[in-house]
Design a protein around this motif. Sequence first.
Motif, PDB file in Angstrom:
ATOM      1  N   VAL A 141       3.354   2.926   8.373  1.00 32.71           N
ATOM      2  CA  VAL A 141       2.800   2.583   9.680  1.00 32.71           C
ATOM      3  C   VAL A 141       2.379   3.874  10.377  1.00 32.71           C
ATOM      4  N   HIS A 142       1.536   3.736  11.398  1.00 31.35           N
ATOM      5  CA  HIS A 142       1.029   4.904  12.118  1.00 31.35           C
ATOM      6  C   HIS A 142       1.266   4.717  13.605  1.00 31.35           C
ATOM      7  N   SER A 143       1.132   5.786  14.351  1.00 32.13           N
ATOM      8  CA  SER A 143       1.276   5.750  15.804  1.00 32.13           C
ATOM      9  C   SER A 143      -0.012   6.234  16.451  1.00 32.13           C
ATOM     10  N   GLY A 144      -0.577   5.405  17.328  1.00 27.54           N
ATOM     11  CA  GLY A 144      -1.770   5.796  18.059  1.00 27.54           C
ATOM     12  C   GLY A 144      -3.038   5.633  17.264  1.00 27.54           C
ATOM     13  N   ARG A 145      -4.092   6.228  17.782  1.00 26.45           N
ATOM     14  CA  ARG A 145      -5.404   6.189  17.146  1.00 26.45           C
ATOM     15  C   ARG A 145      -5.783   7.586  16.673  1.00 26.45           C
ATOM     16  N   GLY A 146      -6.647   7.666  15.703  1.00 29.60           N
ATOM     17  CA  GLY A 146      -7.061   8.974  15.223  1.00 29.60           C
ATOM     18  C   GLY A 146      -7.944   8.882  14.007  1.00 29.60           C
ATOM     19  N   ARG A 147      -8.192  10.028  13.410  1.00 27.99           N
ATOM     20  CA  ARG A 147      -9.105  10.128  12.275  1.00 27.99           C
ATOM     21  C   ARG A 147      -8.527  11.093  11.261  1.00 27.99           C
ATOM     22  N   ILE A 148      -8.534  10.709  10.010  1.00 29.52           N
ATOM     23  CA  ILE A 148      -8.133  11.603   8.931  1.00 29.52           C
ATOM     24  C   ILE A 148      -9.285  11.690   7.941  1.00 29.52           C
ATOM     25  N   ALA A 149      -9.280  12.731   7.124  1.00 31.38           N
ATOM     26  CA  ALA A 149     -10.389  12.946   6.199  1.00 31.38           C
ATOM     27  C   ALA A 149      -9.874  13.472   4.868  1.00 31.38           C
ATOM     28  N   VAL A 150     -10.636  13.192   3.816  1.00 30.05           N
ATOM     29  CA  VAL A 150     -10.320  13.740   2.500  1.00 30.05           C
ATOM     30  C   VAL A 150     -10.244  15.259   2.616  1.00 30.05           C
ATOM     31  N   GLY A 151      -9.207  15.840   2.037  1.00 34.39           N
ATOM     32  CA  GLY A 151      -8.991  17.279   2.119  1.00 34.39           C
ATOM     33  C   GLY A 151      -7.991  17.687   3.174  1.00 34.39           C
ATOM     34  N   ASP A 152      -7.654  16.768   4.112  1.00 37.82           N
ATOM     35  CA  ASP A 152      -6.641  17.084   5.113  1.00 37.82           C
ATOM     36  C   ASP A 152      -5.285  17.314   4.446  1.00 37.82           C
ATOM     37  N   THR A 153      -4.488  18.162   5.061  1.00 36.25           N
ATOM     38  CA  THR A 153      -3.147  18.463   4.563  1.00 36.25           C
ATOM     39  C   THR A 153      -2.143  17.448   5.101  1.00 36.25           C
ATOM     40  N   VAL A 154      -1.203  17.054   4.249  1.00 36.37           N
ATOM     41  CA  VAL A 154      -0.098  16.188   4.659  1.00 36.37           C
ATOM     42  C   VAL A 154       1.102  17.068   4.962  1.00 36.37           C
ATOM     43  N   ASP A 155       1.601  16.974   6.189  1.00 29.42           N
ATOM     44  CA  ASP A 155       2.758  17.759   6.614  1.00 29.42           C
ATOM     45  C   ASP A 155       3.965  16.821   6.705  1.00 29.42           C
ATOM     46  N   VAL A 156       4.854  16.893   5.716  1.00 35.24           N
ATOM     47  CA  VAL A 156       6.033  16.017   5.690  1.00 35.24           C
ATOM     48  C   VAL A 156       7.098  16.602   6.613  1.00 35.24           C
ATOM     49  N   LEU A 157       7.472  15.840   7.640  1.00 36.14           N
ATOM     50  CA  LEU A 157       8.428  16.315   8.638  1.00 36.14           C
ATOM     51  C   LEU A 157       9.861  15.919   8.319  1.00 36.14           C
ATOM     52  N   GLU A 158      10.028  14.777   7.669  1.00 37.27           N
ATOM     53  CA  GLU A 158      11.388  14.286   7.419  1.00 37.27           C
ATOM     54  C   GLU A 158      11.411  13.462   6.139  1.00 37.27           C
ATOM     55  N   ARG A 159      12.349  13.791   5.272  1.00 41.41           N
ATOM     56  CA  ARG A 159      12.551  13.039   4.040  1.00 41.41           C
ATOM     57  C   ARG A 159      13.875  12.291   4.112  1.00 41.41           C
ATOM     58  N   GLY A 160      13.928  11.148   3.463  1.00 41.62           N
ATOM     59  CA  GLY A 160      15.161  10.367   3.438  1.00 41.62           C
ATOM     60  C   GLY A 160      14.958   9.063   2.732  1.00 41.62           C
ATOM     61  N   TYR A 161      15.946   8.219   2.788  1.00 42.59           N
ATOM     62  CA  TYR A 161      15.927   6.943   2.079  1.00 42.59           C
ATOM     63  C   TYR A 161      14.941   5.990   2.723  1.00 42.59           C
ATOM     64  N   ILE A 162      14.058   5.383   1.911  1.00 37.30           N
ATOM     65  CA  ILE A 162      13.157   4.318   2.342  1.00 37.30           C
ATOM     66  C   ILE A 162      13.516   3.081   1.528  1.00 37.30           C
ATOM     67  N   PRO A 163      13.822   1.973   2.185  1.00 37.43           N
ATOM     68  CA  PRO A 163      14.310   0.794   1.465  1.00 37.43           C
ATOM     69  C   PRO A 163      13.203   0.075   0.708  1.00 37.43           C
ATOM     70  N   GLY A 164      13.616  -0.708  -0.290  1.00 36.71           N
ATOM     71  CA  GLY A 164      12.749  -1.696  -0.902  1.00 36.71           C
ATOM     72  C   GLY A 164      13.050  -3.031  -0.270  1.00 36.71           C
ATOM     73  N   ARG A 165      12.670  -4.085  -0.954  1.00 37.08           N
ATOM     74  CA  ARG A 165      12.958  -5.438  -0.434  1.00 37.08           C
ATOM     75  C   ARG A 165      14.440  -5.736  -0.592  1.00 37.08           C
ATOM     76  N   GLN A 166      15.046  -6.216   0.486  1.00 41.64           N
ATOM     77  CA  GLN A 166      16.485  -6.474   0.446  1.00 41.64           C
ATOM     78  C   GLN A 166      16.795  -7.829  -0.175  1.00 41.64           C
TER      79      GLN A 166
END
Length: 270
Positions: free
Chosen positions: A245-270
């Motif tokens: 999911v995302h927050s707000g409006r904006g624009r991204i483009a091919v070649g943009d860098t992904v800056d990972v701020l936080e890593r952790g557990y992401i669930p699957g289907r329970q």
Amino acid sequence: MTRLRVYPVKGTRGIDLEAMEFDQLGPRFDRRWMIVTPDGEFVSQRGTPQLATIRPRLANGSLALGAPGAETLTVPVDPGGGSSVSVRIHGTAADARTVGAEADAWLSSVLGGEFRLVFMRNQDARATDPEYAAGHRVGFADGFPVLLVSESSVDELSRRVGRPLPVERFRPNIVVTGDSPHDEDRWQRFVIAELAFEGVKLCARCKVTTVDQDSGVRDPASEPLRTLASYRRIESHVYFGVNVVHSGRGRIAVGDTVDVLERGYIPGRQ
């Protein structure tokens, strides 16, 4: 980030973009149209793999649909009018608007049956599952606005299958590079071009991954789903990629860098 794709009509072929605009429902124009049966049930490549042969194109305020042997259908991006109808996606009801008799006749001819094209207005958007992403909304996508996969994950699966797999099999919106296969499984919070994203749920995969997205023909060996099940199964589901999911409006483009701020557990289907 290496590729961006939208799927204007749920279940049909995707469109590659150089830049992607995000509005309140996710990537602009992504899964705002959907094909349904006369009783409102959504049509998927799960049961109708030839959907992959329908080619959408967005230009000059219109959505154009092409298919082998058929004349091009053109409808306005904002169809206006239309009748209110109730449709169902995986058993959940949603509000939609009809597009028109011409679109219905075109789809029925191309797919061989009786079908309708419907459109979702912003005010009719569905809520995402509050267990994973409370407070967000989505169009006709299965559950969340964005699907992200990494090239390294596709490469690892290709290695296990024994042949190169096109990333289109997994119908992502965002394709990124990665340090290691499935690293995206732990991207809880990240930023692309100042637009904030959250990884909220691993993506449970189905037999759509076995459909060639050029021909609409299903793989006779049920690949790559068969191989995925050998190393990506959690309980009764097989996972590949992450719902975002995302927050707000904006624009991204091919070649943009992904800056990972936080890593952790992401669930699957329970």
